[in-house]
Design a protein around this motif. Structure first.
Motif, PDB file in Angstrom:
ATOM      1  N   ALA A 180       0.827  -1.210   0.000  1.00  0.00           N
ATOM      2  CA  ALA A 180       0.000   0.000   0.000  1.00  0.00           C
ATOM      3  C   ALA A 180       0.864   1.263   0.000  1.00  0.00           C
ATOM      4  N   GLU A 204       2.312   1.751  -3.460  1.00  0.00           N
ATOM      5  CA  GLU A 204       1.285   2.105  -4.436  1.00  0.00           C
ATOM      6  C   GLU A 204       0.754   3.524  -4.206  1.00  0.00           C
ATOM      7  N   GLU A 205       0.440   3.857  -2.916  1.00  0.00           N
ATOM      8  CA  GLU A 205      -0.197   5.144  -2.617  1.00  0.00           C
ATOM      9  C   GLU A 205       0.794   6.299  -2.583  1.00  0.00           C
ATOM     10  N   HIS A 206       2.011   6.061  -2.105  1.00  0.00           N
ATOM     11  CA  HIS A 206       2.958   7.161  -1.969  1.00  0.00           C
ATOM     12  C   HIS A 206       3.947   7.258  -3.131  1.00  0.00           C
ATOM     13  N   LYS A 264       2.103  -2.360  -6.141  1.00  0.00           N
ATOM     14  CA  LYS A 264       2.137  -2.901  -4.777  1.00  0.00           C
ATOM     15  C   LYS A 264       2.976  -4.183  -4.714  1.00  0.00           C
ATOM     16  N   THR A 311      -8.541   7.091   3.849  1.00  0.00           N
ATOM     17  CA  THR A 311      -7.225   6.883   3.228  1.00  0.00           C
ATOM     18  C   THR A 311      -6.596   5.586   3.735  1.00  0.00           C
ATOM     19  N   GLU A 312      -5.737   5.004   2.934  1.00  0.00           N
ATOM     20  CA  GLU A 312      -5.052   3.772   3.341  1.00  0.00           C
ATOM     21  C   GLU A 312      -3.893   4.063   4.292  1.00  0.00           C
TER      22      GLU A 312
END
Length: 374
Positions: free
Chosen positions: A123, A126-128, A133, A268-269
């Protein structure tokens, strides 16, 4: 020297405590507990912040009291009993049949928790970082597998040094979140009823019990093995006390920091990265590294706990099983979304952990009664 003198000298040596060792033990405990759930903020959001003031302070103080008891108890019993297998701790508290159930159930849970760490790393990437991932998840599994390969002694040396640093950074970020918007705490508390937040339980009290419950299933075998390396009861108890207090205080401070920005972090994750990014992209980059370090320091003892249940870490079978489990955990962790894994895996197992907590309290109570009677 007389026999009496030798005996006295031996006892004095056993009772000596080492401040660096105590801090290393405390650091290992904190590092173990600050995994992907805590380091990302997802765990704190679901178990503490989502209940407002009662969640942050009520759950926080409940966790402080119970976690201190649990950590010291596991540590001290591990030091005193020196079980041939760490999993014997479950039989000590629960008897033959329930002990066997907890033994195997905890192994399954710990393995799934390792998969949660893989999902957390995925995560973050992928998110930052905007990467697949699979890069984060597989990368974490490889590094963790190689670390566990070298056994418990090296494991404690590594994570015991990293743990305090991660705790300090997490607390600092929580404080920064409060300072940047102190009025947001009251505003966030008022906003909660209108937000669709994922919660660990129906109320803050059960959330606290569930939180301690799942942490116990993580800690049991690891702290029992760690306690065996302590030179005295005092050293074990002090290390456990320092570690549990630092971790519980960190939960409260980070919980307040997230509450002050609840509208931003909801849904948010990786809530902690949202807090950091609002301050500076450069800070967010640094916090992302801290989060990955936190995931690493928890994933290592989790994987070690599962492998050590079946083989001593000096045996070749331990090394091969470690690699197989790392691969299997990676597959599971990259299939299910991170926030969903935290909510399902941790919460279900937390309630099972509550039963273990009750049995521990009964055992401790009976031990105290017998000691006073005789």
């Amino acid at each position: 020297m007389t026999q009496v003198g030798l005996t006295q000298a031996r006892v004095e040596t056993q009772q000596k405590t080492s401040i660096p060792r105590i801090l290393t033990y405390a650091g290992a405990i904190v590092a173990f507990l600050i995994g992907s759930g805590f380091a990302t903020g997802q765990e704190i959001l679901q178990y503490f912040t989502s209940y407002g003031y009662w969640g942050v302070f009520g759950t926080g103080l409940l966790v402080l009291a119970l976690m201190t008891y649990v950590v010291i108890e596991f540590f001290v019993v591990g030091q005193a009993k020196s079980f041939d297998k760490p999993s014997r701790i479950f039989h000590y508290y629960c008897g033959k049949y329930l002990g066997t159930f907890f033994d195997y159930f905890s192994i399954l849970f710990v393995f799934l928790s390792f998969a949660v760490m893989v999902a957390g790393a995925g995560a973050v990437f992928e998110e930052h970082y905007g990467l697949s991932k699979f890069v984060g998840g597989i990368g974490l599994a490889v590094v963790v597998g190689l670390t566990v390969w070298f056994g418990l002694k090296n494991l404690v040396d590594v994570i015991g040094k990293i743990g305090p640093l991660i705790a300090v950074i997490a607390i600092a970020l929580g404080v920064l979140g409060i300072v940047r918007n102190p009025g947001g705490i009251a505003e966030g508390n008022a906003l909660l009823p209108g937000l669709e937040l994922t919660q660990a339980s129906t109320n803050w009290f059960m959330s606290g019990l569930s939180y301690v419950g799942f942490c116990m299933l993580w800690l049991a075998a690891f702290l029992t093995a760690l306690g065996k390396t302590a030179r005295s009861r005092k050293e074990a108890a002090t290390g456990g006390l320092v570690g549990s207090v630092v971790f519980s205080v960190a939960c409260i401070i980070v919980g307040l920091g997230l509450l002050a920005h609840i509208a931003r972090v909801n849904g948010t994750e990786i809530p902690m990265l949202v807090l950091a990014n609002d301050v500076s992209p450069l800070l967010a980059a640094g916090i992302s590294v801290m989060i990955l370090a936190g995931i690493y320091t928890t994933a290592v003892p989790l994987l070690w706990t599962v492998s050590s249940r079946f083989y001593s870490d000096e045996k070749p079978g331990f090394k091969y099983l470690t690699l197989a489990l790392a691969a299997a955990g990676t597959v599971v962790g990259l299939v299910v979304p991170f926030s969903q894994m935290v909510n399902v895996v941790y919460v279900i197992n937390g309630y099972v952990g509550i039963l273990l907590l009750l049995l521990m309290l009964v055992k401790t109570g009976s031990r105290v009664v017998l000691r006073r009677a005789f």
